[in-house]
Design an enzyme around this catalytic site. Structure first.
Site, PDB file in Angstrom:
ATOM      1  N   GLU A  36       1.193  -1.425   0.248  1.00 35.93           N
ATOM      2  CA  GLU A  36       0.042  -0.254  -0.166  1.00 35.93           C
ATOM      3  C   GLU A  36       0.569   1.169  -0.117  1.00 35.93           C
ATOM      4  OE1 GLU A  36      -3.077  -0.130   3.458  1.00 35.93           O
ATOM      5  OE2 GLU A  36      -3.712  -2.286   2.324  1.00 35.93           O
ATOM      6  N   GLU A  79      -6.881 -10.540  -0.847  1.00 37.10           N
ATOM      7  CA  GLU A  79      -7.254 -10.581   0.239  1.00 37.10           C
ATOM      8  C   GLU A  79      -8.477 -10.511  -0.230  1.00 37.10           C
ATOM      9  OE1 GLU A  79      -5.508  -7.071   2.809  1.00 37.10           O
ATOM     10  OE2 GLU A  79      -3.810  -7.787   1.757  1.00 37.10           O
TER      11      GLU A  79
END
Length: 364
Positions: free
Chosen positions: A168, A276
């Site tokens: 991220e 995810e």
């Protein structure tokens, strides 16, 4: 037809003759040639898929709940530590690491013929407080991070098959994330992240190394920034093997946008990890939401669309699809999103949902 009836009668007679009064009679189906017909067993996800099927797990759930452990072993071929292998969990002080949970998971994986995906080495939101409070300059900061990566990847060398090295980096739209840990220290944060990949590669040359982020296939700006970073890494000899998109999406997510972005991401030529995956159903965050048959079918169709889309990748780019959890009983979304949320493949009692069948149907 006579032959079939004869064989049926003979088999039935033999069965009755061999059964005592308290035994059950068993009937055998035969085809037109008299050969026994066995129903085709339903394959599990890991049995059908030609790539890894992963799930995020927590050590306590594996230790404390037999049903949880059995579900992992039955349906999955790979696990990811939900949080126990993040930096804040491992790096307890400047002189100490806590490998307890990570070691438990790697041992569990080895004992049960599972692979383990490491998540994550460098994430702006997982630097331990003692480290942030040390106020290191860029040189000391990177020296410490290099030691951490070297030690942790080295500790798990040969056990952890792949790592999210960096997590991220980019904000929505594609600019560098405005975080307070890394960006203020480095004139060139991307260069720092690239060196982190090199440190991981040196510690375990055989591990596959990934960049991981969310909304990658939906956020064109973020995706362009990731592709630009990948191009730079390749040009500079940075050993990146793959990109993960977290796929925290929903039943009302636009499928064509998803497909367009996914195809664009695959143009990197790297391994692609749906890292995810969960599919929200209570998209309006309604307190009166009911997860009825219609809603379950919508979720099932979404899962099928995603796995079908993934199967269209070239075989050499398929790494894994990993769900972020195993059962609706333990999902981060009931606290992060809404208490009435049912995003995974198994319900709270570990029964297969229609979502499971949708996922399965999408696999080749």
């Amino acid at each position: 037809m006579i032959k079939k009836q004869y064989i049926l009668g003979l088999l039935t007679a033999l069965l009755f003759a061999s059964c005592s009064n308290d035994e059950k009679t068993v009937f055998i189906n035969v085809d037109d040639n008299g050969s026994p017909v066995n129903p085709t067993p339903t394959l599990t996800l890991k049995e059908k898929a030609k790539f890894k099927i992963g799930a995020a797990v927590k050590m306590k759930d594996l230790q404390n709940e037999t049903n949880f452990k059995n579900a992992v072993l039955k349906h999955y071929s790979q696990i990811t530590a939900e949080y126990e292998m993040k930096m804040a969990s491992i790096w307890t002080s400047a002189t100490a690491y806590n490998y307890t949970a990570g070691d438990y998971l790697t041992t569990f994986a080895k004992d049960n013929n599972l692979e383990i995906h490491g998540h994550t080495l460098v994430w702006y939101d997982s630097f331990p407080e003692w480290f942030k409070n040390a106020k290191y300059d860029s040189i000391a900061f990177e020296t410490k991070v290099k030691i951490y990566i070297t030690d942790v990847v080295g500790h798990y060398k040969g056990k952890v098959k792949s790592w999210d090295v960096v997590n991220e980096v980019f904000a929505d739209g594609g600019a560098l994330r405005n975080e307070a840990v890394i960006n203020p220290l480095f004139k060139d944060p991307i260069g720092f992240y690239g060196r982190c990949f090199k440190y991981a590669k040196a510690a375990d040359p055989d591990a596959k190394l990934f960049y991981n982020d969310y909304s990658v296939v939906f956020d064109a700006g973020k995706r362009a920034a990731i592709k630009k970073m990948v191009t730079r890494f390749k040009a500079n000899g940075v050993p990146i093997d793959g990109v993960g998109d977290q796929f925290h999406y929903a039943t009302d997510t636009n499928r064509q946008t998803m497909k367009t972005g996914f195809t664009d991401l695959a143009s990197t030529g790297l391994l692609i990890h749906i890292s995810e995956l969960d599919i929200k159903v209570n998209t309006a965050k309604s307190d009166s939401y009911v997860f009825n048959d219609v809603e379950q079918q919508k979720q099932s169709e979404t899962y099928k669309y995603i796995t079908t889309m993934y199967e269209e990748l070239p075989q050499n780019q398929k790494f894994a699809i990993s769900t972020w959890g195993v059962t609706d009983k333990y999902t981060w979304l009931t606290s992060f999103w809404h208490s009435k949320e049912y995003p995974l493949l198994l319900d709270a009692d570990y029964n297969k949902k229609p979502a499971y069948q949708g996922f399965l149907d999408g696999l080749k």
